[in-house]
Scaffold this active site. Structure first.
Site, PDB file in Angstrom:
ATOM      1  CD  GLN A   1      58.887  32.150  15.905  1.00  0.00           C
ATOM      2  OE1 GLN A   1      59.758  32.633  16.624  1.00  0.00           O
ATOM      3  NE2 GLN A   1      58.503  32.701  14.766  1.00  0.00           N
TER       4      GLN A   1
ATOM      5  CE1 TYR B   1      68.159  32.073  17.123  1.00  0.00           C
ATOM      6  CE2 TYR B   1      66.325  32.965  15.858  1.00  0.00           C
ATOM      7  CZ  TYR B   1      67.274  33.089  16.872  1.00  0.00           C
ATOM      8  OH  TYR B   1      67.318  34.244  17.617  1.00  0.00           O
TER       9      TYR B   1
ATOM     10  NE  ARG C   1      59.423  35.350  11.393  1.00  0.00           N
ATOM     11  CZ  ARG C   1      58.973  36.567  11.143  1.00  0.00           C
ATOM     12  NH1 ARG C   1      57.909  36.727  10.381  1.00  0.00           N
ATOM     13  NH2 ARG C   1      59.565  37.619  11.651  1.00  0.00           N
TER      14      ARG C   1
END
Length: 334
Positions: free
Chosen positions: A101, A171, A219
Site C-alpha cells: 500500500q 489521508y 483502499r
C-alpha cells in the site's frame, strides 16, 4: 456460493482462498523508512504456513512530505527497493501473495514528522488530528501524481504482486474526496467527479507505470461517518470511475477520523458499503472491519457482501488465526 477457502482470480493474480490480511501500521520500519529486521520477522510470523491468500503491507509514504508517522515504511526513493524486495521474498517463501500500500498523508501529519508544513486540498482543519494545512497548487498536484507513479514502479521492481493506492482514513486522497476537507473552487473541488479528479490522475499514472498485467488495488474510504461528509451515492459513482480508470480491486473502509463505523460493533461493520459498491462494479470487493470468527466471514461471503474478507486485529492477537479458521471451516464442511 463462495466460501472462505474458494479461489479467486484478480486479473492475472490467482488467490487460493478468500482470506486476506489487510494493511495495519506496525511502526517497525527503521527511522529513515527502510525495512528493518523486526519488520521482516513480523511479516514472516503472520504469513507462516501460507494460510492467507494475500497480505497487504501497511501504508508506505511516497514522498517525505507525505509521511504520516515515525517509523513508517518508505517507497519514496530507489534506495528502498532492496529492503522491500527482502520483505516480498519473506512472504512469498511462506506461500502467500503480497501487495504493498502506498500513501500520502496530506494534512494528517505534522511538521515534526514530515519536515515541512502539512498540505491538503484546502486550508481546512483536518478533523482527525487538527492540523490546518497549506493548500496544494496544481503544480504540486502534478508532483504528487508523479510520486505515486514512481512509488508504484518501485513496488513492482521489488517483486510484489500488486500495489494498493490509499484513499481512506483521512489521508490525502480521502481529503480530496471528502467535502469536509475539499472546498476548492477549481476543477478539483465541487461535485464528486471533480473531487476524484486527482484519484483518476494517480490511477492512470500508476497503470501507465506498472503495465496492464499488474494488479492495482484501491483502499477506499466510502463514508466519512460525519455530518457533511461523503455519501454512499458519491462512493458508488466514484467506484465506477476508479474501475474504468484501471483499478482491479476495491478495498472498502470508512471513517475519516479512523477506521470505525460509529454505532456499529457487529462483525463486518463496513458491509453495507461494500455490498452497495459490489452491486455497481465488476471487480472484486474486499470487506474488513471487526471480523473475529470464521463463521462470520463465511456468512458475509454467503450474503454477497464482498468477494474477499480481511481479518486484521484478530490476527494481531493470534498469528495462528487464519490456520484455525480455515481448519474449522474445512471440518464443518466434511
Amino acid at each position: 456460493m463462495a466460501h472462505l477457502y474458494s479461489p479467486l482470480r484478480v486479473g492475472p493474480l490467482r488467490l487460493k482462498n478468500r482470506l486476506i490480511m489487510p494493511p495495519m501500521a506496525t511502526a517497525q520500519a527503521d527511522a529513515d523508512g527502510k525495512v528493518s529486521p523486526a519488520l521482516l520477522d513480523y511479516y514472516a510470523e503472520k504469513s507462516a504456513g501460507g494460510f492467507f491468500s494475500l497480505i497487504i503491507i501497511e501504508h508506505s509514504f511516497i514522498q517525505a512530505a507525505g509521511k504520516a508517522s515515525n517509523n513508517q515504511l518508505s517507497v519514496a526513493e530507489d534506495r528502498y527497493i532492496a529492503g522491500l524486495q527482502r520483505l516480498a521474498e519473506t512472504i512469498h517463501r511462506n506461500g502467500t501473495k503480497t501487495v504493498m500500500q502506498i500513501n500520502h498523508a496530506g494534512s494528517a501529519t505534522t511538521m515534526d514528522i514530515a519536515g515541512t508544513d502539512p498540505v491538503g486540498p484546502s486550508v481546512i482543519k483536518n478533523p482527525r488530528i487538527g492540523c490546518i494545512p497549506r493548500e496544494l497548487s496544481k503544480v504540486e498536484l502534478a508532483g504528487i501524481v508523479d510520486a505515486f507513479r514512481g512509488a508504484a514502479g518501485r513496488v513492482k521492481k521489488a517483486g510484489f504482486d500488486g500495489v494498493e493506492i490509499h484513499s481512506a482514513h483521512g489521508y490525502l486522497l480521502n481529503q480530496f474526496f471528502s467535502p469536509l476537507t475539499n472546498q476548492r473552487s477549481d476543477e478539483y473541488g465541487g461535485n464528486v467527479f471533480n473531487r476524484i479528479r486527482l484519484h483518476l490522475r494517480v490511477i492512470r499514472a500508476v497503470r501507465a507505470e506498472v503495465g496492464e498485467s499488474f494488479p492495482i488495488f484501491l483502499r477506499f474510504g466510502a463514508s466519512d461517518y460525519m455530518d457533511g461528509g461523503t455519501t454512499i451515492e458519491d462512493s458508488r459513482s466514484a467506484a465506477c470511475e476508479f474501475v474504468a480508470a484501471g483499478v482491479n480491486v476495491l478495498d472498502i473502509s470508512g471513517g475519516f477520523s479512523g477506521y470505525v463505523a460509529p454505532g456499529h460493533g457487529e462483525q463486518g461493520y463496513f458491509a453495507p458499503m461494500s455490498e452497495a459498491i459490489k452491486q455497481v462494479v465488476s471487480v472484486p470487493v474486499i470487506l474488513t472491519g471487526g471480523i473475529v470468527e470464521a463463521a462470520a466471514a463465511e456468512q458475509l461471503l454467503a450474503e454477497e457482501k464482498a468477494d474477499l474478507i480481511g481479518v486484521g486485529r484478530a490476527v494481531l492477537r493470534d498469528s495462528d488465526w487464519a490456520k484455525k479458521a480455515l481448519h474449522s471451516l474445512a471440518m464443518s464442511h466434511l
